[in-house]
Every structure is written in C-alpha cells, then in structure tokens.
Scaffold this motif. Structure first.
Motif, short mmCIF file in Angstrom:
data_model
loop_
_atom_site.label_atom_id
_atom_site.label_comp_id
_atom_site.label_asym_id
_atom_site.label_seq_id
_atom_site.Cartn_x
_atom_site.Cartn_y
_atom_site.Cartn_z
N LEU A 42 0.70 -1.29 0.00
CA LEU A 42 -0.02 0.13 -0.08
C LEU A 42 0.83 1.21 0.06
O LEU A 42 0.63 2.03 -0.75
CB LEU A 42 -0.92 -0.05 1.26
N LYS A 43 2.08 1.25 0.75
CA LYS A 43 2.84 2.33 0.96
C LYS A 43 3.45 2.77 -0.68
O LYS A 43 3.38 3.81 -0.77
CB LYS A 43 3.99 1.85 1.74
N PHE A 71 -7.23 -0.11 8.10
CA PHE A 71 -5.86 -0.81 8.00
C PHE A 71 -4.98 -0.11 8.75
O PHE A 71 -5.30 0.78 9.43
CB PHE A 71 -5.65 -0.76 6.47
N LEU A 98 -0.77 0.80 9.16
CA LEU A 98 0.23 1.18 8.27
C LEU A 98 1.28 2.01 9.05
O LEU A 98 0.60 3.07 9.76
CB LEU A 98 -0.18 1.73 6.85
N ASP A 99 2.54 2.15 9.00
CA ASP A 99 3.61 2.77 9.74
C ASP A 99 3.36 4.37 9.21
O ASP A 99 3.04 4.53 7.92
CB ASP A 99 5.00 2.35 9.62
N ARG A 100 4.02 5.19 9.61
CA ARG A 100 4.21 6.48 9.09
C ARG A 100 4.83 6.43 7.44
O ARG A 100 5.72 5.60 7.23
CB ARG A 100 5.20 7.39 9.78
#
Lengths: 224, 185
Positions: free
Chosen positions: A74-75, B21, B23-25
């Motif tokens: 996703l990132k 969801f 998620l990290d930074r």
C-alpha cells in the motif's frame, strides 16, 4: 527532515547562485509557486534551475527507493501517486516555459544577449539551446518556403519586429505574500490621476502585470 | 487556468479519514503522513483520501463547514452582503464536488449540501459579474478581490483579462499622435 541543498547536483549548471537550503516540502511548494507564476505571467520569468534540479533529484531518489520495495505494498502505491503529482507540476511548468519560448523566441534571445554579467539568466542552458535552435529553424524555414523566391531587396525579414512581444500591460490576478507599500497605479484614461496603493499581506488584487512585475520576481506576490 | 488544475491544487488540502487498515508513518516528499491504525482518525491530503476511499480502505469525515446549518448561514450571509464574504475554505467548491462525488455515503444530507454550496456559488458569481462590469465601465486600473477563491477568479478571470487587454489596445490606438502616422498618405 533532511535538508536539500544544491550540493550533489552538477556544479556546472549555475555558477553564481546562492545555496538553497529547503526541506523537500518547501522545495515542492516553491516549485508550485514558480509553476503558477509562470502560468499567469505574460512574459517568460527567470528560470529556476536549482528548484528543477532538486525536484528531479528527489523524484529519482524516491523512484530508486521504490524499486527496492516489494510490489503491491500500500505504501508503494501512495508514494507512486505522490510522485505522479509532482511530476505533473514539474512537466506542466517546463512545458509552459517552452510554449512561451516558442511564442517570443526573438525577444527572449535578445534579452539573453543584452543581459549584464552576473545577472541571473532567464533561460536554463537547455532552454537557451532550444531557443537558439528554434530561431535557426524558423529562419531556415522562412527562407526555403518563401524568402528565396522574393526579389533580392525583400529577402530580409526581422523576426524581432515580426514576432509579437509579450504584452506586459495585461492584467493579472495576484495574492500578496509580503506586505508592500506605495505601489504606483497608472491611470487608465487621461481624466484619471495616478495613485498609490498598499498591498496587505494575504489580500488579492487585479492589476496590470507591468506594475508588479518586480514583485513577482522577488517572490513578494503570487499570481493566481 | 483550467478548472481541473484548480481541483488539482484543492486536492492538497487536508481531510480527516478513519482508516480500516494499519500502516506505519509514510515519509512522502511533501511531508510525513500517518501512522494509520484501524478506527483512529488521521489527517491526509484529499487526493489520498479519495484514493483510499475508492479502494474501500477508509471512511471519510467531512470538514466541519460541510454541514447544512453552517452552509445555510453562509449562504444567507452571502445574499445579504454586497461584498464577498469569507468562505470556510479557499477551495470550498472543489472540495464539495470532490468529496460529494467520491464519498457521498459518508456525508450526511449530501444533496442538501450540494444545493447550498451551488446557491452560494451562484450568488458569488453574480456579484463577480456585476463588479467586473463596473470595473470595465469605470476604466479602473486596480481592483481588490479579497475573499475570492481561485476557482471563482479563474471562471471569469481569463475572459475578463482578455477583454481588458483588447480594450486597452483599442484605446491606446485611438490616442492622437500615435494614429497620426497611419493617416498620412
């Protein structure tokens, strides 16, 4: 946040310019400002080689990082989207400058020729090469298509006189970033008298480009 | 400027989303975002919010001003005043359109909001036309346009500036002295 400076970029691009120390976020903001100013200004503005180079560097760096990341993350897709947005602004900015160079090429080159030593150039080295080539091609084209069939006394054409100049009298909209005092507004008709205005920070105005052109260059106002 | 470009700039504004969801930074070039945790509200730019929404990865929380009561007040104020009133967001029109198009299920009374914003917009554009008309008639050299948004300026701006430039050209050519040469036979 990491500081972006012009170190690491090629040193031959722009000798005399002072070192920029901007965070990447500030860098993107200054690119956007340059983009909007270029879009709305009637003439070609000073080129910003440091900003363009640093942005390209940031994009390349990010792309290289993304190649190492695993797919489908996703990132990664968020980063990709941001890259696309920045790339859009960058190419729109450069394209806008090329359009202006094509439109005003004799005047742009004339200005570049008469530029004093040490004054910043309005063209990047690449744009300068493009303008020169465009000028040469236009001249050759005119000669081949028409001029050489003309009587000898009519074979000269001055591109400087035949290509329209940028209209510096045109009106522009702007937002004030730094307060300015005593801006002289010239009258529109003979009956009116000239007067001065103050530009308050954050206010918006409609005015002739000529009046505020130096403020656009110095970054005190933003065209909108 | 194209409306799409004004919309592009509006997409940089921040909105709050509730992700589903974690998620990290994320370290974007333009600044850091996140961290994302399911159920915890977080601010992101509109372009990302819409993308996540389309992928059904978040719920959108409308900006505070996107509320029927507040917008009614703004609309009435706009109709009452002769000048332009300040808008809740410099991109109110673009944001309304974007958020209502992509996340109308997260915005209560979406249809009413759409109508209210449209009414306000229409009032403002009518005012803008009037003031542009008087600007041209009085041959002013400068106008102050506080509280106008980018989209509003660019809807009428290109046409207005072009018209002004043409008029300027016509007027300067009329001035005696300059035209004298062309009359010489």
């Amino acid at each position: 946040m990491a500081a972006v400076s012009s170190e690491g970029t090629e040193a031959d691009s722009d000798g005399g310019s002072e070192e920029l120390v901007l965070t990447p976020a500030q860098l993107i903001r200054s690119l956007e400002q340059a983009w909007l100013n270029e879009k709305f200004a009637p003439e070609l503005l000073e080129s910003k080689p440091e900003i363009v180079e640093c942005v390209v560097e940031q994009l390349d760096h990010m792309e290289a990082n993304l190649k190492r990341a695993k797919r489908g993350d996703l990132k990664v897709s968020v980063h990709r989207m941001e890259i696309e947005r920045i790339r859009y602004v960058l190419s729109s900015y450069l394209r806008c400058r090329l359009v202006k160079i094509e439109k005003f090429f004799p005047h742009v080159l004339e200005k570049e020729k008469s530029r004093a030593e040490g004054e910043p150039s309005i063209l990047s080295p690449e744009e300068f090469a493009f303008a020169k080539e465009y000028m040469a091609n236009t001249e050759t084209y005119l000669k081949n298509v028409a001029l050489k069939h003309m009587p000898p006394n009519l074979q000269k054409v001055s591109l400087l006189k035949s290509v329209p100049k940028p209209n510096l009298d045109s009106f522009v909209f702007l937002r004030v970033l730094e307060r300015q005092e005593n801006i002289l507004v010239e009258p529109e008709t003979d009956e009116q008298r000239e007067y001065t205005i103050d530009l308050e920070e954050g206010s918006q105005h409609l005015i002739r480009y000529k009046t505020i052109a130096p403020l656009v260059a110095s970054g005190a106002v933003q065209l909108i | 400027m194209e409306p799409a470009e004004a919309e592009f700039l509006a997409e940089k504004e921040l909105v709050t989303i509730v992700p589903n969801f974690s998620l990290d930074r994320i370290h974007l070039i333009g600044g850091d975002l996140g961290p994302f945790n399911p159920g915890l509200p977080v601010e992101v730019p509109v372009w990302l919010a819409i993308n996540l929404k389309q992928r059904q990865k978040c719920r959108l929380i409308p900006p505070e001003w996107m509320d029927v009561e507040k917008l009614e007040e703004i609309r009435d104020q706009e109709r009452k005043e002769d000048t332009f009133t300040p808008m809740p967001s410099p991109y109110y029109m673009e944001l309304t359109k974007l958020l209502l198009n992509y996340a109308s299920d997260n915005i209560p009374k979406a249809d009413e909001i759409r109508t209210l914003v449209k009414d306000t917009w229409d009032t403002r554009i009518a005012k803008l036309r009037l003031s542009a008309d008087s600007f041209v008639r009085q041959q002013e050299a400068h106008a102050k346009l506080d509280n106008l948004t980018l989209m509003e300026i660019n809807t009428t701006g290109t046409f207005l500036t072009q018209a002004l430039n043409h008029m300027y050209k016509l007027r300067t050519n009329l001035q005696p002295g300059e035209s004298a040469h062309s009359q010489d036979f």
